[in-house]
Design a protein around this motif. Structure first.
Motif, PDB file in Angstrom:
ATOM      1  N   ASP A 128       0.857  -1.183   0.000  1.00  9.25           N
ATOM      2  CA  ASP A 128       0.000   0.000   0.000  1.00  9.25           C
ATOM      3  C   ASP A 128       0.890   1.228   0.000  1.00  9.25           C
ATOM      4  O   ASP A 128       1.212   1.783   1.048  1.00  9.25           O
ATOM      5  N   PHE A 129       1.311   1.627  -1.193  1.00  4.92           N
ATOM      6  CA  PHE A 129       2.151   2.811  -1.335  1.00  4.92           C
ATOM      7  C   PHE A 129       1.317   3.962  -1.890  1.00  4.92           C
ATOM      8  O   PHE A 129       0.598   3.782  -2.873  1.00  4.92           O
ATOM      9  N   PRO A 130       1.417   5.142  -1.313  1.00  3.76           N
ATOM     10  CA  PRO A 130       0.645   6.275  -1.822  1.00  3.76           C
ATOM     11  C   PRO A 130       1.243   6.887  -3.082  1.00  3.76           C
ATOM     12  O   PRO A 130       0.565   7.646  -3.779  1.00  3.76           O
ATOM     13  N   ALA A 131       2.511   6.556  -3.361  1.00  6.64           N
ATOM     14  CA  ALA A 131       3.180   7.187  -4.507  1.00  6.64           C
ATOM     15  C   ALA A 131       4.386   6.366  -4.932  1.00  6.64           C
ATOM     16  O   ALA A 131       4.913   5.547  -4.165  1.00  6.64           O
ATOM     17  N   TYR A 180       1.015  15.040 -10.101  1.00  4.73           N
ATOM     18  CA  TYR A 180       2.063  14.480  -9.249  1.00  4.73           C
ATOM     19  C   TYR A 180       1.537  14.040  -7.883  1.00  4.73           C
ATOM     20  O   TYR A 180       2.319  13.823  -6.965  1.00  4.73           O
ATOM     21  N   LYS A 181       0.236  13.887  -7.782  1.00  5.73           N
ATOM     22  CA  LYS A 181      -0.367  13.481  -6.518  1.00  5.73           C
ATOM     23  C   LYS A 181       0.190  12.151  -6.025  1.00  5.73           C
ATOM     24  O   LYS A 181       0.402  11.945  -4.825  1.00  5.73           O
ATOM     25  N   HIS A 182       0.438  11.240  -6.961  1.00  9.71           N
ATOM     26  CA  HIS A 182       0.877   9.898  -6.590  1.00  9.71           C
ATOM     27  C   HIS A 182       2.283   9.582  -7.096  1.00  9.71           C
ATOM     28  O   HIS A 182       2.601   8.423  -7.343  1.00  9.71           O
ATOM     29  N   GLY A 183       3.116  10.628  -7.228  1.00 13.87           N
ATOM     30  CA  GLY A 183       4.503  10.394  -7.597  1.00 13.87           C
ATOM     31  C   GLY A 183       4.927  11.122  -8.846  1.00 13.87           C
ATOM     32  O   GLY A 183       4.154  11.869  -9.462  1.00 13.87           O
ATOM     33  N   ALA A 184       6.172  10.876  -9.239  1.00 11.35           N
ATOM     34  CA  ALA A 184       6.741  11.521 -10.419  1.00 11.35           C
ATOM     35  C   ALA A 184       7.832  10.626 -10.992  1.00 11.35           C
ATOM     36  O   ALA A 184       8.450   9.836 -10.282  1.00 11.35           O
ATOM     37  N   ASN A 185       8.061  10.782 -12.286  1.00  8.68           N
ATOM     38  CA  ASN A 185       9.062   9.966 -12.970  1.00  8.68           C
ATOM     39  C   ASN A 185      10.204  10.854 -13.462  1.00  8.68           C
ATOM     40  O   ASN A 185       9.996  11.745 -14.285  1.00  8.68           O
ATOM     41  N   PHE A 186      11.396  10.595 -12.959  1.00  9.86           N
ATOM     42  CA  PHE A 186      12.570  11.394 -13.323  1.00  9.86           C
ATOM     43  C   PHE A 186      13.413  10.709 -14.396  1.00  9.86           C
ATOM     44  O   PHE A 186      14.434  11.253 -14.827  1.00  9.86           O
ATOM     45  N   PHE A 242       5.977  11.306   1.307  1.00 11.35           N
ATOM     46  CA  PHE A 242       7.271  11.003   0.695  1.00 11.35           C
ATOM     47  C   PHE A 242       7.960   9.846   1.420  1.00 11.35           C
ATOM     48  O   PHE A 242       8.609   9.006   0.802  1.00 11.35           O
ATOM     49  N   SER A 243       7.825   9.798   2.725  1.00 12.91           N
ATOM     50  CA  SER A 243       8.481   8.741   3.495  1.00 12.91           C
ATOM     51  C   SER A 243       7.789   7.391   3.314  1.00 12.91           C
ATOM     52  O   SER A 243       8.379   6.343   3.617  1.00 12.91           O
ATOM     53  N   LYS A 244       6.559   7.407   2.803  1.00 12.98           N
ATOM     54  CA  LYS A 244       5.794   6.167   2.630  1.00 12.98           C
ATOM     55  C   LYS A 244       5.815   5.674   1.183  1.00 12.98           C
ATOM     56  O   LYS A 244       5.254   4.613   0.881  1.00 12.98           O
ATOM     57  N   ALA A 245       6.452   6.424   0.301  1.00 15.26           N
ATOM     58  CA  ALA A 245       6.438   6.109  -1.127  1.00 15.26           C
ATOM     59  C   ALA A 245       7.386   4.957  -1.461  1.00 15.26           C
ATOM     60  O   ALA A 245       8.264   4.588  -0.681  1.00 15.26           O
ATOM     61  N   LEU A 246       7.190   4.412  -2.651  1.00 10.03           N
ATOM     62  CA  LEU A 246       8.099   3.416  -3.211  1.00 10.03           C
ATOM     63  C   LEU A 246       9.059   4.126  -4.157  1.00 10.03           C
ATOM     64  O   LEU A 246       8.626   4.848  -5.063  1.00 10.03           O
ATOM     65  N   TYR A 247      10.358   3.906  -3.978  1.00 10.15           N
ATOM     66  CA  TYR A 247      11.382   4.521  -4.823  1.00 10.15           C
ATOM     67  C   TYR A 247      11.994   3.449  -5.717  1.00 10.15           C
ATOM     68  O   TYR A 247      12.567   2.471  -5.227  1.00 10.15           O
ATOM     69  N   THR A 248      11.829   3.617  -7.030  1.00  7.62           N
ATOM     70  CA  THR A 248      12.249   2.597  -7.984  1.00  7.62           C
ATOM     71  C   THR A 248      13.412   3.091  -8.837  1.00  7.62           C
ATOM     72  O   THR A 248      13.475   4.264  -9.226  1.00  7.62           O
ATOM     73  N   GLY A 261      13.015   8.361   2.918  1.00  6.46           N
ATOM     74  CA  GLY A 261      12.564   7.253   2.084  1.00  6.46           C
ATOM     75  C   GLY A 261      12.987   5.916   2.680  1.00  6.46           C
ATOM     76  O   GLY A 261      14.095   5.793   3.206  1.00  6.46           O
ATOM     77  N   ARG A 262      12.111   4.914   2.590  1.00  7.39           N
ATOM     78  CA  ARG A 262      12.421   3.631   3.225  1.00  7.39           C
ATOM     79  C   ARG A 262      12.207   2.420   2.318  1.00  7.39           C
ATOM     80  O   ARG A 262      12.772   1.356   2.585  1.00  7.39           O
ATOM     81  N   SER A 263      11.429   2.545   1.265  1.00  5.60           N
ATOM     82  CA  SER A 263      11.134   1.395   0.402  1.00  5.60           C
ATOM     83  C   SER A 263      11.766   1.596  -0.974  1.00  5.60           C
ATOM     84  O   SER A 263      11.422   2.550  -1.690  1.00  5.60           O
TER      85      SER A 263
END
Length: 311
Positions: free
Chosen positions: A29-32, A99-105, A165-171, A214-216
Protein backbone atom coordinates in the motif's frame (compact mmCIF):
# COMPACT_ATOMS: atom_id res chain seq x y z
CA UNK A 1 6.22 -10.93 -21.80
CA UNK A 2 3.72 -13.07 -19.91
CA UNK A 3 6.48 -14.52 -17.71
CA UNK A 4 8.00 -11.09 -16.99
CA UNK A 5 4.68 -9.52 -15.99
CA UNK A 6 3.84 -12.40 -13.67
CA UNK A 7 7.28 -11.91 -12.16
CA UNK A 8 6.53 -8.24 -11.44
CA UNK A 9 3.07 -8.94 -10.05
CA UNK A 10 4.20 -11.70 -7.69
CA UNK A 11 7.26 -9.76 -6.54
CA UNK A 12 5.06 -6.83 -5.60
CA UNK A 13 3.04 -8.99 -3.23
CA UNK A 14 4.99 -6.89 -0.85
CA UNK A 15 8.38 -5.21 -1.02
CA UNK A 16 10.81 -6.48 1.58
CA UNK A 17 14.55 -6.33 2.13
CA UNK A 18 15.09 -9.76 0.58
CA UNK A 19 14.28 -11.44 -2.71
CA UNK A 20 10.63 -12.49 -2.48
CA UNK A 21 9.47 -16.05 -2.89
CA UNK A 22 6.10 -16.06 -1.12
CA UNK A 23 3.26 -14.41 -3.03
CA UNK A 24 0.85 -14.92 -0.12
CA UNK A 25 2.25 -11.89 1.70
CA UNK A 26 -0.12 -8.95 2.26
CA UNK A 27 -0.55 -6.50 -0.60
CA UNK A 28 1.56 -3.38 -0.66
CA UNK A 29 0.00 0.00 0.00
CA UNK A 30 2.15 2.81 -1.33
CA UNK A 31 0.64 6.28 -1.82
CA UNK A 32 3.18 7.19 -4.51
CA UNK A 33 6.06 6.00 -6.71
CA UNK A 34 9.17 8.03 -7.51
CA UNK A 35 11.15 6.52 -10.36
CA UNK A 36 14.71 7.08 -11.58
CA UNK A 37 16.01 5.48 -14.74
CA UNK A 38 16.49 5.36 -18.50
CA UNK A 39 14.31 4.41 -21.48
CA UNK A 40 13.24 1.18 -19.78
CA UNK A 41 11.04 3.28 -17.48
CA UNK A 42 10.77 6.70 -19.16
CA UNK A 43 7.12 7.78 -19.43
CA UNK A 44 7.67 11.03 -21.31
CA UNK A 45 10.76 12.77 -19.97
CA UNK A 46 13.03 12.65 -22.99
CA UNK A 47 10.09 13.48 -25.29
CA UNK A 48 9.36 16.59 -23.24
CA UNK A 49 12.98 17.71 -23.12
CA UNK A 50 13.88 17.04 -26.76
CA UNK A 51 12.07 15.72 -29.81
CA UNK A 52 8.85 13.79 -29.11
CA UNK A 53 8.99 10.04 -29.69
CA UNK A 54 6.73 9.48 -32.75
CA UNK A 55 4.29 6.79 -33.77
CA UNK A 56 4.33 3.75 -33.99
CA UNK A 57 5.68 4.01 -30.42
CA UNK A 58 2.68 3.88 -28.10
CA UNK A 59 0.27 2.59 -30.73
CA UNK A 60 -0.09 -0.89 -29.25
CA UNK A 61 -1.78 0.23 -26.02
CA UNK A 62 -2.27 3.99 -25.90
CA UNK A 63 -3.14 4.17 -29.63
CA UNK A 64 -0.94 7.25 -29.90
CA UNK A 65 2.61 8.30 -28.98
CA UNK A 66 2.93 8.28 -25.19
CA UNK A 67 6.51 9.40 -24.59
CA UNK A 68 7.61 5.80 -24.09
CA UNK A 69 10.23 3.85 -26.05
CA UNK A 70 7.71 1.05 -26.35
CA UNK A 71 4.71 0.07 -28.47
CA UNK A 72 2.71 0.05 -25.25
CA UNK A 73 3.40 0.18 -21.53
CA UNK A 74 6.77 -0.09 -19.82
CA UNK A 75 7.29 -2.23 -16.71
CA UNK A 76 6.87 0.84 -14.47
CA UNK A 77 3.32 1.18 -15.80
CA UNK A 78 2.52 -2.38 -14.73
CA UNK A 79 3.97 -1.71 -11.28
CA UNK A 80 1.72 1.34 -10.95
CA UNK A 81 -1.29 -0.72 -12.03
CA UNK A 82 -0.47 -3.43 -9.49
CA UNK A 83 -0.35 -0.79 -6.75
CA UNK A 84 -3.63 0.77 -7.96
CA UNK A 85 -1.87 4.02 -8.80
CA UNK A 86 -2.12 6.12 -11.98
CA UNK A 87 0.66 6.06 -14.55
CA UNK A 88 3.48 8.39 -13.51
CA UNK A 89 3.79 11.83 -15.06
CA UNK A 90 7.28 12.72 -16.24
CA UNK A 91 8.93 15.39 -14.12
CA UNK A 92 10.07 17.21 -17.27
CA UNK A 93 6.61 17.28 -18.84
CA UNK A 94 4.89 20.62 -18.22
CA UNK A 95 1.48 19.76 -19.71
CA UNK A 96 -1.26 17.49 -18.42
CA UNK A 97 0.71 16.33 -15.41
CA UNK A 98 -0.46 15.09 -12.02
CA UNK A 99 2.06 14.48 -9.25
CA UNK A 100 -0.37 13.48 -6.52
CA UNK A 101 0.88 9.90 -6.59
CA UNK A 102 4.50 10.39 -7.60
CA UNK A 103 6.74 11.52 -10.42
CA UNK A 104 9.06 9.97 -12.97
CA UNK A 105 12.57 11.39 -13.32
CA UNK A 106 13.75 8.78 -15.84
CA UNK A 107 14.75 9.81 -19.35
CA UNK A 108 15.68 7.67 -22.32
CA UNK A 109 19.45 7.43 -22.68
CA UNK A 110 20.22 8.24 -19.04
CA UNK A 111 23.28 6.80 -17.31
CA UNK A 112 24.34 6.45 -13.70
CA UNK A 113 27.62 8.28 -14.29
CA UNK A 114 27.79 11.57 -16.15
CA UNK A 115 29.06 11.15 -19.69
CA UNK A 116 31.13 13.66 -21.63
CA UNK A 117 29.01 13.59 -24.79
CA UNK A 118 25.71 15.02 -26.02
CA UNK A 119 22.44 13.33 -26.83
CA UNK A 120 22.90 14.36 -30.46
CA UNK A 121 26.03 12.19 -30.78
CA UNK A 122 25.04 8.80 -29.38
CA UNK A 123 21.67 9.38 -27.72
CA UNK A 124 23.00 9.69 -24.17
CA UNK A 125 20.72 11.84 -22.03
CA UNK A 126 22.14 14.81 -20.10
CA UNK A 127 19.94 13.77 -17.16
CA UNK A 128 22.25 11.28 -15.46
CA UNK A 129 21.23 9.76 -12.14
CA UNK A 130 22.86 12.48 -10.03
CA UNK A 131 20.89 15.11 -11.96
CA UNK A 132 17.69 13.12 -11.50
CA UNK A 133 18.34 13.14 -7.74
CA UNK A 134 18.88 16.91 -7.83
CA UNK A 135 15.57 17.23 -9.68
CA UNK A 136 13.85 15.07 -7.07
CA UNK A 137 15.26 17.17 -4.23
CA UNK A 138 14.00 20.33 -5.90
CA UNK A 139 10.64 18.70 -6.64
CA UNK A 140 10.20 17.69 -3.01
CA UNK A 141 11.10 21.15 -1.69
CA UNK A 142 8.94 23.08 -4.15
CA UNK A 143 5.86 20.85 -3.95
CA UNK A 144 5.93 21.00 -0.16
CA UNK A 145 5.94 24.80 -0.32
CA UNK A 146 3.17 24.86 -2.93
CA UNK A 147 1.10 22.43 -0.88
CA UNK A 148 1.43 24.62 2.21
CA UNK A 149 0.52 27.75 0.24
CA UNK A 150 -2.49 26.17 -1.50
CA UNK A 151 -5.77 27.82 -0.56
CA UNK A 152 -8.07 24.85 -1.15
CA UNK A 153 -8.25 21.14 -1.96
CA UNK A 154 -8.45 21.79 -5.70
CA UNK A 155 -5.04 23.46 -5.68
CA UNK A 156 -3.64 20.53 -3.70
CA UNK A 157 -5.24 17.85 -5.85
CA UNK A 158 -2.29 17.42 -8.20
CA UNK A 159 0.44 17.83 -5.59
CA UNK A 160 1.99 15.13 -3.39
CA UNK A 161 1.11 15.17 0.30
CA UNK A 162 4.41 16.09 2.03
CA UNK A 163 4.01 13.40 4.71
CA UNK A 164 3.72 10.70 2.03
CA UNK A 165 7.27 11.00 0.69
CA UNK A 166 8.48 8.74 3.50
CA UNK A 167 5.79 6.17 2.63
CA UNK A 168 6.44 6.11 -1.13
CA UNK A 169 8.10 3.42 -3.21
CA UNK A 170 11.38 4.52 -4.82
CA UNK A 171 12.25 2.60 -7.98
CA UNK A 172 15.51 2.48 -9.94
CA UNK A 173 15.97 1.03 -13.43
CA UNK A 174 19.28 2.35 -14.76
CA UNK A 175 22.79 1.18 -15.67
CA UNK A 176 22.31 -0.35 -19.10
CA UNK A 177 23.56 2.75 -20.89
CA UNK A 178 26.69 2.91 -18.73
CA UNK A 179 27.61 -0.46 -20.20
CA UNK A 180 26.68 0.69 -23.72
CA UNK A 181 29.03 3.67 -23.40
CA UNK A 182 31.71 1.34 -22.07
CA UNK A 183 31.42 -0.95 -25.09
CA UNK A 184 32.09 2.05 -27.35
CA UNK A 185 34.94 3.61 -25.39
CA UNK A 186 36.66 0.93 -23.31
CA UNK A 187 37.97 -2.59 -23.46
CA UNK A 188 36.42 -5.20 -21.20
CA UNK A 189 39.08 -4.86 -18.50
CA UNK A 190 38.45 -1.12 -18.32
CA UNK A 191 34.70 -1.70 -18.09
CA UNK A 192 35.23 -4.06 -15.15
CA UNK A 193 37.38 -1.47 -13.40
CA UNK A 194 34.60 1.15 -13.83
CA UNK A 195 31.85 -1.01 -12.34
CA UNK A 196 32.48 -0.39 -8.60
CA UNK A 197 32.21 3.37 -9.14
CA UNK A 198 28.99 2.95 -11.14
CA UNK A 199 27.26 0.84 -8.49
CA UNK A 200 28.55 3.11 -5.72
CA UNK A 201 27.00 6.12 -7.42
CA UNK A 202 23.67 4.31 -7.55
CA UNK A 203 24.08 3.49 -3.86
CA UNK A 204 24.73 7.18 -3.16
CA UNK A 205 21.42 8.05 -4.84
CA UNK A 206 19.58 5.55 -2.65
CA UNK A 207 21.30 6.91 0.45
CA UNK A 208 20.33 10.47 -0.47
CA UNK A 209 16.65 9.50 -0.50
CA UNK A 210 17.02 7.39 2.65
CA UNK A 211 18.48 10.37 4.52
CA UNK A 212 15.35 12.32 3.56
CA UNK A 213 13.07 9.66 5.00
CA UNK A 214 12.56 7.25 2.08
CA UNK A 215 12.42 3.63 3.22
CA UNK A 216 11.13 1.40 0.40
CA UNK A 217 13.42 0.81 -2.58
CA UNK A 218 12.95 -1.34 -5.69
CA UNK A 219 16.14 -1.76 -7.75
CA UNK A 220 16.28 -3.45 -11.16
CA UNK A 221 19.51 -4.97 -12.35
CA UNK A 222 20.42 -4.58 -16.00
CA UNK A 223 18.99 -6.85 -18.68
CA UNK A 224 20.85 -9.03 -21.20
CA UNK A 225 22.20 -6.10 -23.18
CA UNK A 226 23.88 -8.47 -25.62
CA UNK A 227 20.44 -9.51 -26.86
CA UNK A 228 19.49 -6.03 -28.11
CA UNK A 229 19.12 -6.11 -31.93
CA UNK A 230 21.09 -2.86 -32.23
CA UNK A 231 24.25 -4.79 -31.35
CA UNK A 232 24.21 -6.39 -34.79
CA UNK A 233 23.13 -3.43 -36.94
CA UNK A 234 26.66 -2.72 -38.12
CA UNK A 235 28.19 -6.15 -37.62
CA UNK A 236 28.91 -8.49 -40.53
CA UNK A 237 30.74 -11.80 -40.92
CA UNK A 238 30.59 -12.49 -37.20
CA UNK A 239 33.27 -14.88 -35.90
CA UNK A 240 32.30 -18.25 -34.45
CA UNK A 241 31.31 -17.89 -30.79
CA UNK A 242 30.49 -14.17 -31.05
CA UNK A 243 26.80 -14.97 -30.54
CA UNK A 244 25.28 -17.48 -28.17
CA UNK A 245 22.66 -20.05 -29.21
CA UNK A 246 19.91 -17.43 -28.92
CA UNK A 247 21.62 -14.80 -31.08
CA UNK A 248 22.92 -12.65 -28.22
CA UNK A 249 26.41 -11.13 -28.07
CA UNK A 250 28.27 -13.32 -25.59
CA UNK A 251 30.81 -10.79 -24.31
CA UNK A 252 28.19 -8.10 -23.71
CA UNK A 253 26.06 -10.44 -21.63
CA UNK A 254 29.13 -11.54 -19.66
CA UNK A 255 29.68 -7.87 -18.75
CA UNK A 256 26.02 -7.47 -17.81
CA UNK A 257 26.22 -10.51 -15.52
CA UNK A 258 29.35 -9.12 -13.85
CA UNK A 259 27.71 -5.72 -13.39
CA UNK A 260 24.67 -7.37 -11.84
CA UNK A 261 26.81 -9.39 -9.46
CA UNK A 262 28.50 -6.23 -8.21
CA UNK A 263 25.16 -4.41 -7.99
CA UNK A 264 23.61 -7.23 -5.97
CA UNK A 265 26.61 -7.30 -3.61
CA UNK A 266 26.24 -3.55 -3.14
CA UNK A 267 22.53 -3.92 -2.38
CA UNK A 268 23.33 -6.53 0.27
CA UNK A 269 25.81 -4.11 1.81
CA UNK A 270 23.27 -1.27 1.72
CA UNK A 271 20.82 -3.35 3.74
CA UNK A 272 23.36 -3.21 6.56
CA UNK A 273 24.21 0.46 6.03
CA UNK A 274 20.53 1.50 5.89
CA UNK A 275 18.94 -0.66 8.61
CA UNK A 276 15.45 0.87 8.33
CA UNK A 277 15.25 0.43 4.55
CA UNK A 278 13.40 -2.31 2.67
CA UNK A 279 15.48 -2.84 -0.47
CA UNK A 280 14.29 -5.26 -3.14
CA UNK A 281 16.77 -6.35 -5.81
CA UNK A 282 14.93 -7.39 -8.98
CA UNK A 283 16.64 -9.83 -11.35
CA UNK A 284 15.47 -8.38 -14.65
CA UNK A 285 18.31 -10.15 -16.47
CA UNK A 286 16.99 -13.60 -15.55
CA UNK A 287 13.42 -12.65 -16.45
CA UNK A 288 14.29 -11.20 -19.86
CA UNK A 289 16.82 -13.86 -20.80
CA UNK A 290 14.27 -16.46 -19.77
CA UNK A 291 11.83 -14.95 -22.27
CA UNK A 292 14.43 -14.82 -25.04
CA UNK A 293 15.61 -18.39 -24.49
CA UNK A 294 12.04 -19.66 -24.34
CA UNK A 295 10.63 -17.69 -27.26
CA UNK A 296 8.83 -20.56 -28.98
CA UNK A 297 6.92 -21.54 -25.86
CA UNK A 298 6.09 -17.91 -25.07
CA UNK A 299 4.74 -17.33 -28.58
CA UNK A 300 2.66 -20.49 -28.22
CA UNK A 301 1.32 -19.30 -24.84
CA UNK A 302 0.36 -15.93 -26.31
CA UNK A 303 -1.39 -17.50 -29.30
CA UNK A 304 -3.38 -19.76 -26.99
CA UNK A 305 -4.43 -16.91 -24.70
CA UNK A 306 -5.14 -14.19 -27.26
CA UNK A 307 -8.84 -13.86 -28.16
CA UNK A 308 -9.67 -14.00 -31.86
CA UNK A 309 -9.95 -10.69 -33.69
CA UNK A 310 -13.47 -9.70 -34.65
CA UNK A 311 -13.80 -8.67 -38.27
Amino acid sequence: MALFLLFVVFSLSCVKGVELKNSSLPSCDFPAIYNFGDSNSDTGGISAAFQPIPSPYGDGFFHKPSGRDSDGRVILDFIAEKLNLPYLSAYLNSLGTNYKHGANFATGGSTIRRQNETIFEYGISPFSLDIQIVQFNQFKTRTKLLYQEAKNSVERSKLPVPEEFSKALYTFDIGQNDLSVGFRKMNFDQIRVSMPDIVNQLASAVKNIYQQGGRSFWIHNTGPIGCLPVNQFYKHNLPVGYLDQYGCVNDHNVMAVEFNKQLKDRVVKMRTELPEAAITYVDVYAAKYGLISNTKNEVLWCSEHTPPTKL
